[in-house]
Design an enzyme around this catalytic site. Sequence first.
Site, PDB file in Angstrom:
ATOM      1  N   ASP A  41      71.102  30.042 -16.078  1.00 37.73           N
ATOM      2  CA  ASP A  41      71.443  29.972 -14.649  1.00 37.73           C
ATOM      3  C   ASP A  41      71.308  28.538 -14.136  1.00 37.73           C
ATOM      4  OD1 ASP A  41      71.707  30.340 -11.908  1.00 37.73           O
ATOM      5  OD2 ASP A  41      70.427  32.124 -11.838  1.00 37.73           O
ATOM      6  N   HIS A  70      80.962  37.196 -11.592  1.00 41.29           N
ATOM      7  CA  HIS A  70      80.264  36.339 -10.633  1.00 41.29           C
ATOM      8  C   HIS A  70      80.727  34.874 -10.707  1.00 41.29           C
ATOM      9  CE1 HIS A  70      76.947  34.828  -8.182  1.00 41.29           C
ATOM     10  NE2 HIS A  70      76.681  33.948  -9.125  1.00 41.29           N
TER      11      HIS A  70
HETATM   12  C1  HEM Z   1      77.098  30.650 -11.353  1.00 46.11           C
HETATM   13  C2  HEM Z   1      73.583  33.979 -11.575  1.00 46.11           C
HETATM   14  C3  HEM Z   1      73.530  34.244  -6.731  1.00 46.11           C
HETATM   15  C4  HEM Z   1      76.710  30.613  -6.530  1.00 46.11           C
HETATM   16  C5  HEM Z   1      76.154  31.535 -11.825  1.00 46.11           C
HETATM   17  C6  HEM Z   1      75.898  31.813 -13.219  1.00 46.11           C
HETATM   18  C7  HEM Z   1      74.907  32.726 -13.263  1.00 46.11           C
HETATM   19  C8  HEM Z   1      74.538  33.050 -11.912  1.00 46.11           C
HETATM   20  C9  HEM Z   1      74.258  33.312 -14.522  1.00 46.11           C
HETATM   21  C10 HEM Z   1      76.657  31.194 -14.405  1.00 46.11           C
HETATM   22  C11 HEM Z   1      75.996  29.976 -14.942  1.00 46.11           C
HETATM   23  C12 HEM Z   1      75.989  28.825 -13.987  1.00 46.11           C
HETATM   24  O1  HEM Z   1      77.024  28.170 -13.757  1.00 46.11           O
HETATM   25  O2  HEM Z   1      74.924  28.598 -13.423  1.00 46.11           O
HETATM   26  C13 HEM Z   1      73.286  34.346 -10.275  1.00 46.11           C
HETATM   27  C14 HEM Z   1      72.328  35.362  -9.914  1.00 46.11           C
HETATM   28  C15 HEM Z   1      72.309  35.433  -8.553  1.00 46.11           C
HETATM   29  C16 HEM Z   1      73.256  34.465  -8.065  1.00 46.11           C
HETATM   30  C17 HEM Z   1      71.513  36.172 -10.900  1.00 46.11           C
HETATM   31  C18 HEM Z   1      71.497  36.299  -7.644  1.00 46.11           C
HETATM   32  C19 HEM Z   1      70.388  36.911  -8.005  1.00 46.11           C
HETATM   33  C20 HEM Z   1      74.386  33.273  -6.253  1.00 46.11           C
HETATM   34  C21 HEM Z   1      74.621  32.986  -4.862  1.00 46.11           C
HETATM   35  C22 HEM Z   1      75.508  31.957  -4.807  1.00 46.11           C
HETATM   36  C23 HEM Z   1      75.844  31.612  -6.175  1.00 46.11           C
HETATM   37  C24 HEM Z   1      73.959  33.692  -3.675  1.00 46.11           C
HETATM   38  C25 HEM Z   1      76.090  31.237  -3.606  1.00 46.11           C
HETATM   39  C26 HEM Z   1      76.459  31.800  -2.504  1.00 46.11           C
HETATM   40  C27 HEM Z   1      77.065  30.294  -7.816  1.00 46.11           C
HETATM   41  C28 HEM Z   1      77.985  29.220  -8.153  1.00 46.11           C
HETATM   42  C29 HEM Z   1      78.122  29.254  -9.539  1.00 46.11           C
HETATM   43  C30 HEM Z   1      77.265  30.326 -10.025  1.00 46.11           C
HETATM   44  C31 HEM Z   1      78.651  28.265  -7.171  1.00 46.11           C
HETATM   45  C32 HEM Z   1      79.008  28.333 -10.386  1.00 46.11           C
HETATM   46  C33 HEM Z   1      80.437  28.825 -10.323  1.00 46.11           C
HETATM   47  C34 HEM Z   1      81.394  27.935 -11.097  1.00 46.11           C
HETATM   48  O3  HEM Z   1      81.471  28.095 -12.334  1.00 46.11           O
HETATM   49  O4  HEM Z   1      82.058  27.112 -10.477  1.00 46.11           O
HETATM   50  N1  HEM Z   1      75.322  32.311 -11.052  1.00 46.11           N
HETATM   51  N2  HEM Z   1      73.824  33.825  -9.132  1.00 46.11           N
HETATM   52  N3  HEM Z   1      75.154  32.433  -7.017  1.00 46.11           N
HETATM   53  N4  HEM Z   1      76.652  30.933  -8.954  1.00 46.11           N
HETATM   54 FE1  HEM Z   1      75.283  32.432  -9.044  1.00 46.11          FE
END
Ligand code: HEM
Length: 394
Positions: A210, A310
Amino acid sequence: GAGLGAVLGLGAAVGIPAIRAAIAPDRSAAASAAAFGGESLPCHGPHQAGVITEPTTHVRFVAYRLKPTTDRAAIERLFRILTDDVEGLTSGDSPLADPEPELAARPARLTITVGVGPDLVDRVGPGKRPEWLAPLPKFSKDRLAGTHDGGDLLFLIQADDQLAVAHAARMLQRDTRSFADRHWEQQGFRTARGSEKSGTTMRNLMGQVDGTVNPHPEDEDFAPLVWLGEADPSSEAGSQAWLAGGTALVLRRIRMELDTWDQIDRPGREQTIGRRLSDGAPLTGGTEHSPMDFDAKDEQGLPVIPSFAHSRRAHSEDPNERIFRRAVNYDEGGESGLLFACYQRNPLRQFVPIQQRLDELDLLNEWITHTGSAVFAILPGFSRGEILGQSLLS
Ligand code: HEM
């Protein structure tokens, strides 16, 4: 919904021995036991420490509400005291009248970052409050519990040793209590220092890598995305010139339903994000930092990274609509989740549109719930001889 059904029906679980082999510990690496408690990080500079500083193991957010009697003059007195505390505690010298200087002597890369909420800025001068320094709009899937929302003053305390965090929090509490009352506190953690090579992207409690796709402080476009400037043509100039060098923090408390998450097979869990659990690489191949191929289709003509994934939903086509994520895990009182912290110039143009998309469609929503929400202005950095928040008060 239909998306969930599709995911549940997908493929057989990968064999357990294969997974074990992929994540086996590297026993050949010599166990190194170098003591790092004596390391200290500078607290002075154009930006406060703790935003782009290399992530630490322990992270505590403590929010306060100002007492009704805390006026502008009192806020100035408080900021002077806090400045001494931050300088003393982070350097390991311990502030004046620290009854436990031995506890301050090993800061273990302690940083203390100070933020202010809407009411504090209004008490100093309502004209100084940027539009974004306000509660976020309500999203349809929010279930705010009312226990971890808002606040007038924030201390973000980070270190590799929980003893340093606890001592700093106590000293700050001692010096703040005549001005403000503690409102809430949230404690988070990452993989312990030394457990992984430094620079390894953290894993959250769902097991995912993450934090992979994130702007980097060395990038040219980092400052315009994250640091507030004197002259920011894109925003209401004037009202926030005092924040130059600061940034906007959005903190969301997000609970994870790990018991139902565990019931999904491995392909299903990987499709939920669009990335592999083993190493965080996109489902379209490569390694952790390979670009995601959102156009790739499988043999059945379906997108390899599903439309509900996601990563796809969170990805912004507009390069200005990006945030700097710095989340940590929490696990307390039988509840687990993510303290989702992100930094940006303007939450209304950066966090909000991304969260609107996720609120609308994101398979991850089956297992996560936003239960707390706060926005703070992180004060600009300061030099020796200056006080924190000087530009707000002048
Ligand atoms: C990408 C998990 C909540 C925004 C990711 C990734 C994971 C992840 C595993 C893919 C790896 C990475 O690029 O970091 C989670 C989990 C969440 C959560 C478990 C809640 C418990 C959120 C929230 C936001 C968010 C609330 C913003 C409103 C993003 C963004 C990316 C991302 C901007 C990158 C997208 C891209 O590839 O351009 N998240 N996330 N995430 N997450 Fe989350």
